[in-house]
Design an enzyme around this catalytic site. Structure first.
Site, PDB file in Angstrom:
ATOM      1  N   ASN A  85       1.065  -1.181  -0.013  1.00 20.81           N
ATOM      2  CA  ASN A  85      -0.118  -0.151  -0.183  1.00 20.81           C
ATOM      3  C   ASN A  85       0.776   1.203  -0.129  1.00 20.81           C
ATOM      4  OD1 ASN A  85      -1.684   2.032   0.239  1.00 20.81           O
ATOM      5  ND2 ASN A  85      -2.704   1.284   2.350  1.00 20.81           N
ATOM      6  N   LYS A 120       3.237   0.946   3.310  1.00 20.61           N
ATOM      7  CA  LYS A 120       2.742  -0.124   4.175  1.00 20.61           C
ATOM      8  C   LYS A 120       2.791  -1.431   3.429  1.00 20.61           C
ATOM      9  CE  LYS A 120      -0.452   2.648   7.092  1.00 20.61           C
ATOM     10  NZ  LYS A 120       0.005   3.900   6.527  1.00 20.61           N
ATOM     11  N   ASP A 149      -8.174   1.777  -6.591  1.00 18.51           N
ATOM     12  CA  ASP A 149      -8.934   2.626  -5.729  1.00 18.51           C
ATOM     13  C   ASP A 149     -10.147   3.135  -6.603  1.00 18.51           C
ATOM     14  OD1 ASP A 149      -8.260   2.386  -3.164  1.00 18.51           O
ATOM     15  OD2 ASP A 149      -6.451   4.088  -3.418  1.00 18.51           O
ATOM     16  N   HIS A 208     -13.409   7.824   4.552  1.00 16.65           N
ATOM     17  CA  HIS A 208     -12.088   7.523   4.697  1.00 16.65           C
ATOM     18  C   HIS A 208     -11.481   8.902   4.949  1.00 16.65           C
ATOM     19  CE1 HIS A 208      -8.165   5.566   3.250  1.00 16.65           C
ATOM     20  NE2 HIS A 208      -7.902   6.830   3.241  1.00 16.65           N
ATOM     21  N   LEU A 209     -11.015   8.991   6.345  1.00  9.64           N
ATOM     22  CA  LEU A 209     -10.569  10.174   6.844  1.00  9.64           C
ATOM     23  C   LEU A 209      -8.790  10.016   7.176  1.00  9.64           C
ATOM     24  CD1 LEU A 209     -13.489  11.412   8.980  1.00  9.64           C
ATOM     25  CD2 LEU A 209     -12.830  11.752   6.727  1.00  9.64           C
ATOM     26  N   GLY A 210      -7.992  10.304   6.109  1.00  4.75           N
ATOM     27  CA  GLY A 210      -6.561  10.253   6.456  1.00  4.75           C
ATOM     28  C   GLY A 210      -5.902  11.615   5.818  1.00  4.75           C
ATOM     29  N   GLY A 219      -5.334  11.839   2.753  1.00  4.23           N
ATOM     30  CA  GLY A 219      -6.433  12.063   1.860  1.00  4.23           C
ATOM     31  C   GLY A 219      -7.707  11.510   2.638  1.00  4.23           C
ATOM     32  N   ASP A 260      -1.074  18.047  10.295  1.00  2.00           N
ATOM     33  CA  ASP A 260      -1.226  17.478  11.339  1.00  2.00           C
ATOM     34  C   ASP A 260      -2.493  17.443  12.190  1.00  2.00           C
ATOM     35  OD1 ASP A 260      -1.061  15.532  13.547  1.00  2.00           O
ATOM     36  OD2 ASP A 260       0.962  15.517  13.901  1.00  2.00           O
ATOM     37  N   MET A 261      -3.558  16.793  12.249  1.00  2.00           N
ATOM     38  CA  MET A 261      -4.721  17.166  13.001  1.00  2.00           C
ATOM     39  C   MET A 261      -4.760  17.213  14.289  1.00  2.00           C
ATOM     40  SD  MET A 261      -8.058  18.068  12.558  1.00  2.00           S
ATOM     41  CE  MET A 261      -8.679  17.770  11.088  1.00  2.00           C
TER      42      MET A 261
END
Length: 302
Positions: A10, A17, A118, A198-200, A202, A272-273
């Site tokens: 990935n 990953k 994707d 999908h919260l990253g 992206g 960075d959240m």
């Protein structure tokens, strides 16, 4: 009996990953590396893969399949060339996927490799949702449509949600990673409507009905939709034209800014959240605005 080992690769926009799965889908090996960038990655990937032992096949997450690939495909030289030709549709992601693909192939020559896309899960989006209101000549000449992304994630999340809700298990061929999906006959899954998130780095949402994607926030490229770590998400196309024609900013500079210097980073100076949340709690105005803009777009898209 012998156990089959599948290496899953990935390559995201911010990390690489590596996971090894056995016949029971149990993770038997893992490694996390920085996002691939060049020839030096072969050495790092080789060092990460060697402890895994024998690998029988490799599965690559590839962001963009265009209108060519709507399901998993065995990678050969021709497929590799076609994947490279799609780079301009996902300039932030496709090169990293292909760099990882080439590096893993160099480390594991001769091991069968499959690309899973994707975009494939969103191949079922109806024409009304996928079609842009653009001149017919343009749409006939080029593949201008809503492709959608994060499909491997949305497929899994929506299927898992159905299982946890007791709405029936998605069987073979249903909403599984890399497939367009089909609803198991007679299952309550067939009528289930799910919004998957999908919260990253992206970020995207998908509307899934009966195991099939029917709409999603990302579009022709992974730049559209929600506010992301460094990507702007949706902006008025007239604003982009204004920047080029009135502010004199080149298309290349606009593209670079929208991809790499916008989103949370553009609003708060960090992508960075966790840092944004901490700063906002301490009363930092920029961080508060970044958090609220992010949440406003997220809530408004559900």
């Amino acid at each position: 009996p012998a156990v089959t080992a599948i290496l899953v690769v990935n390559a995201g926009s911010s990390s690489l990953k590596l996971r090894v799965l056995d016949d029971a889908n149990e993770v038997t090996g893992r490694a996390d590396l920085p996002a691939p960038s060049g020839a030096d990655d072969v050495t790092a990937i080789k060092a990460a893969i060697e402890p895994f032992g024998r690998v029988h096949a490799v599965g690559h997450r590839v962001v963009h399949g265009g209108d060519i690939f709507t399901g998993p495909v065995l990678i050969d030289d021709a497929v590799r060339r076609q994947l490279g030709q799609l780079t301009d549709l996902a300039p932030l992601h496709q090169p990293k996927s292909l760099t990882a693909l080439d590096a893993v192939n160099a480390v594991l020559p001769g091991v069968p490799a499959v690309a899973c896309f994707d975009t494939a899960f969103h191949a079922t989006i109806p024409a009304a949702a996928a079609t842009f209101a653009l001149p017919a000549a343009w749409r006939q000449r080029w593949p201008l449509r809503r492709f959608g992304f994060h499909g491997l994630s949305h497929a899994y999340v929506s299927r898992r949600a159905a299982e946890l809700l007791g709405a029936g298990s998605a069987g073979p061929g249903s909403a599984g990673p890399g497939s367009a999906g089909s609803s198991p006959a007679g299952s309550s899954w067939a009528g289930l409507r799910v919004v998957s998130c999908h919260l990253g780095a992206g970020a995207s949402l998908a509307a899934v009905r009966g195991g099939r994607s029917v709409d999603t926030t990302m579009s022709f490229t992974p730049l559209d939709g929600l506010v992301m770590a460094t990507r702007s998400g949706s902006v008025d196309p007239g604003l982009v034209l204004w920047l080029q024609t009135h502010a004199g900013i080149s298309a290349a500079e606009v593209g670079d800014a929208l991809e790499k210097r916008s989103g949370l980073y553009g609003l708060a100076g960090t992508a960075d959240m966790r840092e944004i949340t901490s700063r906002a709690a301490a009363g930092d105005a920029q961080a508060e605005l970044a958090r609220e803009v992010y949440l406003h777009r997220l809530r408004g898209s559900v």
